[in-house]
Write an enzyme that holds these catalytic residues in place. Structure first.
Site, PDB file in Angstrom:
ATOM      1  N   ASP A 136       0.844  -1.192   0.000  1.00  0.00           N
ATOM      2  CA  ASP A 136       0.000   0.000   0.000  1.00  0.00           C
ATOM      3  C   ASP A 136       0.883   1.247   0.000  1.00  0.00           C
ATOM      4  O   ASP A 136       1.889   1.310   0.717  1.00  0.00           O
ATOM      5  CB  ASP A 136      -0.908   0.011   1.231  1.00  0.00           C
ATOM      6  CG  ASP A 136      -1.941   1.121   1.168  1.00  0.00           C
ATOM      7  OD1 ASP A 136      -3.029   0.874   0.623  1.00  0.00           O
ATOM      8  OD2 ASP A 136      -1.645   2.228   1.652  1.00  0.00           O
ATOM      9  N   ASN A 163      -2.408  13.203  -3.353  1.00  0.00           N
ATOM     10  CA  ASN A 163      -3.505  13.578  -4.244  1.00  0.00           C
ATOM     11  C   ASN A 163      -4.052  14.954  -3.900  1.00  0.00           C
ATOM     12  O   ASN A 163      -4.331  15.770  -4.785  1.00  0.00           O
ATOM     13  CB  ASN A 163      -4.630  12.545  -4.149  1.00  0.00           C
ATOM     14  CG  ASN A 163      -4.644  11.603  -5.338  1.00  0.00           C
ATOM     15  OD1 ASN A 163      -3.983  11.833  -6.336  1.00  0.00           O
ATOM     16  ND2 ASN A 163      -5.409  10.534  -5.225  1.00  0.00           N
ATOM     17  N   HIS A 180      -5.463  14.839  -8.846  1.00  0.00           N
ATOM     18  CA  HIS A 180      -5.671  13.436  -9.210  1.00  0.00           C
ATOM     19  C   HIS A 180      -4.882  13.015 -10.444  1.00  0.00           C
ATOM     20  O   HIS A 180      -4.498  11.836 -10.556  1.00  0.00           O
ATOM     21  CB  HIS A 180      -7.162  13.165  -9.418  1.00  0.00           C
ATOM     22  CG  HIS A 180      -7.944  13.206  -8.149  1.00  0.00           C
ATOM     23  ND1 HIS A 180      -7.892  12.189  -7.218  1.00  0.00           N
ATOM     24  CD2 HIS A 180      -8.779  14.141  -7.634  1.00  0.00           C
ATOM     25  CE1 HIS A 180      -8.672  12.491  -6.184  1.00  0.00           C
ATOM     26  NE2 HIS A 180      -9.212  13.674  -6.422  1.00  0.00           N
ATOM     27  N   ASP A 190      -2.555   9.804 -10.513  1.00  0.00           N
ATOM     28  CA  ASP A 190      -2.582   8.711 -11.492  1.00  0.00           C
ATOM     29  C   ASP A 190      -1.195   8.464 -12.069  1.00  0.00           C
ATOM     30  O   ASP A 190      -0.786   7.313 -12.273  1.00  0.00           O
ATOM     31  CB  ASP A 190      -3.559   9.043 -12.627  1.00  0.00           C
ATOM     32  CG  ASP A 190      -5.015   8.944 -12.193  1.00  0.00           C
ATOM     33  OD1 ASP A 190      -5.274   8.392 -11.099  1.00  0.00           O
ATOM     34  OD2 ASP A 190      -5.889   9.411 -12.945  1.00  0.00           O
ATOM     35  N   GLU A 220      -4.836   2.429  -4.142  1.00  0.00           N
ATOM     36  CA  GLU A 220      -3.375   2.462  -4.118  1.00  0.00           C
ATOM     37  C   GLU A 220      -2.779   1.178  -3.555  1.00  0.00           C
ATOM     38  O   GLU A 220      -1.613   1.141  -3.151  1.00  0.00           O
ATOM     39  CB  GLU A 220      -2.884   3.669  -3.307  1.00  0.00           C
ATOM     40  CG  GLU A 220      -3.225   3.643  -1.839  1.00  0.00           C
ATOM     41  CD  GLU A 220      -4.554   4.308  -1.509  1.00  0.00           C
ATOM     42  OE1 GLU A 220      -4.707   4.780  -0.372  1.00  0.00           O
ATOM     43  OE2 GLU A 220      -5.432   4.348  -2.396  1.00  0.00           O
TER      44      GLU A 220
END
Length: 214
Positions: free
Chosen positions: A97, A105, A110, A114, A140
């Site tokens: 993770d 973010n 965002h 990404d 994630e």
């Protein structure tokens, strides 16, 4: 099997059946027409196979990062454990993770988030062997299936991933849970559950790796 060759094989079978039913033509011009139609038929079968391959790629792989989606990853894990049971070799699963991803973010947006996920997926793929499998479990969270690898070998790979993430990704680290078959679990479901729980233990400290002990 590659769908391109399946498509060509089906096309050849159709041509063969057609020739059995209709027979070979006597005239040279008619024969040339038959050959031309056979070539077109095989090309159509090959093109259809390419299209089927693309659909399979879209269905099996995460559209953002290109790694396996969780359902397909679990299917692969089930098959690999079945094979490992028959051939008596270990499999180790990493549950990973990204720490502080929400904060990243919020700060960068965002689109940058990404981009970071894609970078991370590339780091994972660069640090595993060809026989290993990388998947995106969700958000994630990522998973890595290591064939013919015990816990110690997995720890070395996990540490290498952590080091590269610290060096490459902006303020983001990873927490990892590690569990092995058959030492810590007997089925794919047990293995994923154990590695997932260990990953959550690691996240309490962040930038940490927790390994199953039993």
């Amino acid at each position: 099997m590659d769908s391109r060759w399946i498509g060509m094989g089906v096309s050849c079978f159709i041509i063969w059946i057609w020739l059995i039913v209709c027979g070979l033509p006597d005239e040279q011009s008619a024969m040339r027409f038959v050959v031309l139609m056979a070539i077109i038929q095989m090309a159509a079968g090959y093109s259809l196979g390419i299209y089927v391959n693309r659909l399979r790629q879209m269905a099996y792989h995460d559209s953002l990062t290109g790694v396996l989606v969780n359902r397909r990853f679990l299917d692969r894990l089930i098959r690999e454990i079945r094979q490992a049971k028959n051939q008596h070799y270990p499999i180790t699963l990493l549950f990973i993770d990204l720490d502080n991803f929400k904060k990243f973010n919020d700060c960068h947006g965002h689109m940058e988030g990404d981009r970071l996920l894609c970078q991370f997926a590339s780091i994972l793929q660069a640090n595993v062997r060809n026989q290993d499998t990388v998947g995106r479990w969700g958000g994630e969270e990522f998973v890595v299936l290591l064939k013919h690898a015990d816990t110690n070998e997995a720890l070395a790979i996990g540490k290498r991933i952590q080091e590269q993430v610290r060096e490459t990704l902006s303020g983001v680290t990873v927490s990892i849970g590690v569990a092995s078959y058959p030492m810590h679990a007997a089925t794919a479901e047990e293995l994923t559950h154990k590695a997932d729980m260990l990953m959550y233990e690691a996240k309490k400290k962040k930038d940490c790796m927790v390994v199953a002990t039993r």
